[in-house]
Design a protein around this motif. Structure first.
Motif, PDB file in Angstrom:
ATOM      1  N   VAL A 175       0.862  -1.184   0.000  1.00  0.00           N
ATOM      2  CA  VAL A 175       0.000   0.000   0.000  1.00  0.00           C
ATOM      3  C   VAL A 175       0.900   1.235   0.000  1.00  0.00           C
ATOM      4  O   VAL A 175       1.768   1.364   0.860  1.00  0.00           O
ATOM      5  N   MET A 176       0.695   2.144  -0.956  1.00  0.00           N
ATOM      6  CA  MET A 176       1.606   3.282  -1.082  1.00  0.00           C
ATOM      7  C   MET A 176       0.897   4.621  -0.995  1.00  0.00           C
ATOM      8  O   MET A 176      -0.202   4.799  -1.528  1.00  0.00           O
ATOM      9  N   ALA A 177       1.580   5.583  -0.348  1.00  0.00           N
ATOM     10  CA  ALA A 177       1.143   6.976  -0.335  1.00  0.00           C
ATOM     11  C   ALA A 177       2.390   7.846  -0.325  1.00  0.00           C
ATOM     12  O   ALA A 177       3.401   7.493   0.283  1.00  0.00           O
ATOM     13  N   GLY A 178       2.293   8.975  -1.002  1.00  0.00           N
ATOM     14  CA  GLY A 178       3.428   9.892  -1.048  1.00  0.00           C
ATOM     15  C   GLY A 178       3.631  10.498  -2.419  1.00  0.00           C
ATOM     16  O   GLY A 178       2.720  10.505  -3.260  1.00  0.00           O
ATOM     17  N   ASP A 179       4.826  11.015  -2.642  1.00  0.00           N
ATOM     18  CA  ASP A 179       5.202  11.661  -3.898  1.00  0.00           C
ATOM     19  C   ASP A 179       5.040  10.706  -5.078  1.00  0.00           C
ATOM     20  O   ASP A 179       5.537   9.578  -5.056  1.00  0.00           O
ATOM     21  N   TYR A 180       4.363  11.173  -6.143  1.00  0.00           N
ATOM     22  CA  TYR A 180       4.000  10.293  -7.259  1.00  0.00           C
ATOM     23  C   TYR A 180       5.228   9.697  -7.939  1.00  0.00           C
ATOM     24  O   TYR A 180       5.311   8.481  -8.165  1.00  0.00           O
ATOM     25  N   ARG A 181       6.197  10.532  -8.291  1.00  0.00           N
ATOM     26  CA  ARG A 181       7.380  10.039  -8.995  1.00  0.00           C
ATOM     27  C   ARG A 181       8.149   9.032  -8.144  1.00  0.00           C
ATOM     28  O   ARG A 181       8.685   8.037  -8.661  1.00  0.00           O
ATOM     29  N   SER A 182       8.211   9.275  -6.858  1.00  0.00           N
ATOM     30  CA  SER A 182       8.907   8.350  -5.963  1.00  0.00           C
ATOM     31  C   SER A 182       8.160   7.020  -5.872  1.00  0.00           C
ATOM     32  O   SER A 182       8.773   5.943  -5.891  1.00  0.00           O
ATOM     33  N   LYS A 183       6.843   7.095  -5.761  1.00  0.00           N
ATOM     34  CA  LYS A 183       6.048   5.864  -5.705  1.00  0.00           C
ATOM     35  C   LYS A 183       6.247   5.034  -6.965  1.00  0.00           C
ATOM     36  O   LYS A 183       6.366   3.800  -6.898  1.00  0.00           O
ATOM     37  N   LYS A 184       6.287   5.697  -8.101  1.00  0.00           N
ATOM     38  CA  LYS A 184       6.468   4.997  -9.365  1.00  0.00           C
ATOM     39  C   LYS A 184       7.811   4.267  -9.393  1.00  0.00           C
ATOM     40  O   LYS A 184       7.894   3.105  -9.798  1.00  0.00           O
ATOM     41  N   GLU A 185       8.845   4.941  -8.940  1.00  0.00           N
ATOM     42  CA  GLU A 185      10.177   4.334  -8.917  1.00  0.00           C
ATOM     43  C   GLU A 185      10.193   3.110  -8.007  1.00  0.00           C
ATOM     44  O   GLU A 185      10.706   2.041  -8.373  1.00  0.00           O
ATOM     45  N   VAL A 186       9.623   3.269  -6.821  1.00  0.00           N
ATOM     46  CA  VAL A 186       9.654   2.203  -5.833  1.00  0.00           C
ATOM     47  C   VAL A 186       8.766   1.030  -6.251  1.00  0.00           C
ATOM     48  O   VAL A 186       9.131  -0.141  -6.068  1.00  0.00           O
TER      49      VAL A 186
END
Length: 359
Positions: A175-186
């Motif tokens: 489950v992810m929340a936060g900065d979009y570009r960072s989420k995409k990378e992770v």
């Protein structure tokens, strides 16, 4: 999912709600902090399933007990694992740092060390910190304040669903929340190397740990119902194995089947499951959240008390020198319902094989 080399699959949009990031100009250095029952298989899978040019090898790992790091390094090799002497080394040497730690206090303490090291080094590099533990939602805001004090550092809250065997099989739900570009990378690092699906909850960091607590409330509530039903069966002269069969026929969910099997056969080894201390920590968080938003959860209140009872019984056995296991799994919640009904908490062989059957 479409096949990839090595028998793995390309995750579909349903599994990862983000487009694939651009190829990096350099290999990313990955770090992992916390090699407990969940963190160990998560780190191992990331180290062995992610290949160049995406991730540089070896990846850095740190754990409070160095022995866990050495065990992982021995298992997968020095080409895959480099042991960090302290958490600050991860922050300074890695582009992405993933943490999976015991509780809120430990998480905050480790992140404070990250920030102190980065400020001292006057770091200006782009870095992503990913917190995968189960924590109280407001801690996400505290961590965000910490990380925002360092230039170009981003925080992703990414708690995971799944017991250690699920982590071992790289089938976690993230489950992810936060900065979009960072989420995409992770996300494209974690799936399918570590998990099978990402659920995106947007930019509000507190939403991810809130979602995780709600999910755990569903699991814990189900454990309480199973425990009560198995205890009622024994008191009524019905074999728990027959009720387990009904669970598989009526509610054929793998997680219910697995926990029902543990309860029926007294398989309460916390080293192979979810330790009861973690369950009590989570139930405490859930009840606190429920109180804050005025949403009563009486089933969770009862479950919390039965977890405490099970732990107290186990502590007493430890003092006497005859614990069955060093650490209890939270499926031992059934000990609470058993004792309340006059049965032995941990050894079902001591129960009467034929209780009173109502007319």
């Amino acid at each position: 999912m479409t096949p990839l080399q090595g028998g793995r699959s390309t995750p579909s949009l349903e599994q990862i709600p983000f487009s694939r990031p651009h190829s990096p100009h350099k290999e990313l250095v990955l770090g992992f902090a916390g090699l407990g029952a969940m963190g160990y298989p998560m780190a191992r899978n990331l180290a062995t399933r992610l290949q160049s040019p995406v991730i540089a090898h070896p990846i850095y790992v740190w754990n409070r007990s160095r022995a866990k790091c050495e065990s992982l390094q021995e298992e997968v090799g020095k080409t895959h694992i480099k042991i960090a002497d302290k958490p600050e080394d991860l922050a300074l040497n890695c582009d992405i740092v993933i943490t999976n730690l015991a509780n809120d206090e430990v998480v905050k303490g480790v992140f404070e060390k990250f920030v102190a090291a980065l400020k001292e080094a006057q770091s200006t590099k782009n870095k992503i910190f990913v917190e995968t533990s189960t924590v109280y939602p407001t801690l996400a805001g505290e961590l965000d304040t910490l990380m925002s004090s360092v230039p170009h550092c981003h925080l992703v809250m990414a708690p995971v669903f799944g017991a250690p065997p699920v982590a071992d099989a790289a089938q976690l739900i993230v489950v992810m929340a936060g900065d979009y570009r960072s989420k995409k990378e992770v996300a494209h690092l974690m799936i399918p190397a570590m998990g099978r699906k990402v659920i995106d909850l947007g930019g509000n960091l507190e939403k991810a740990p809130t979602f995780k607590l709600i999910g755990n409330s569903m699991i814990l509530g189900s454990l309480e119902i199973l425990a009560e039903s198995f205890t009622l069966a024994e008191k009524s002269g019905i074999k728990p194995t027959q009720i387990h069969g009904l669970v598989k026929d009526l509610m054929p969910a793998p997680i219910l089947d697995a926990y029902a099997n543990k309860m029926v056969h007294d398989l309460f080894d916390g080293s192979k499951g979810f330790a009861i201390d973690g369950g009590i920590k989570d139930s405490t968080h859930i009840r606190k959240l429920a109180a804050e938003v005025n949403s009563p959860m009486p089933a969770l209140d009862t479950a919390h008390q039965h977890l405490l009872t099970a732990r107290a019984l186990h502590d007493s056995k430890k003092l006497r020198g005859d614990p069955v296991y060093e650490t209890l799994d939270w499926s031992s919640i059934v000990a609470g319902t058993r004792v309340a009904s006059g049965l032995d908490g941990f050894d079902s062989k001591k129960h009467s094989t034929a209780g009173p059957v109502p007319e």
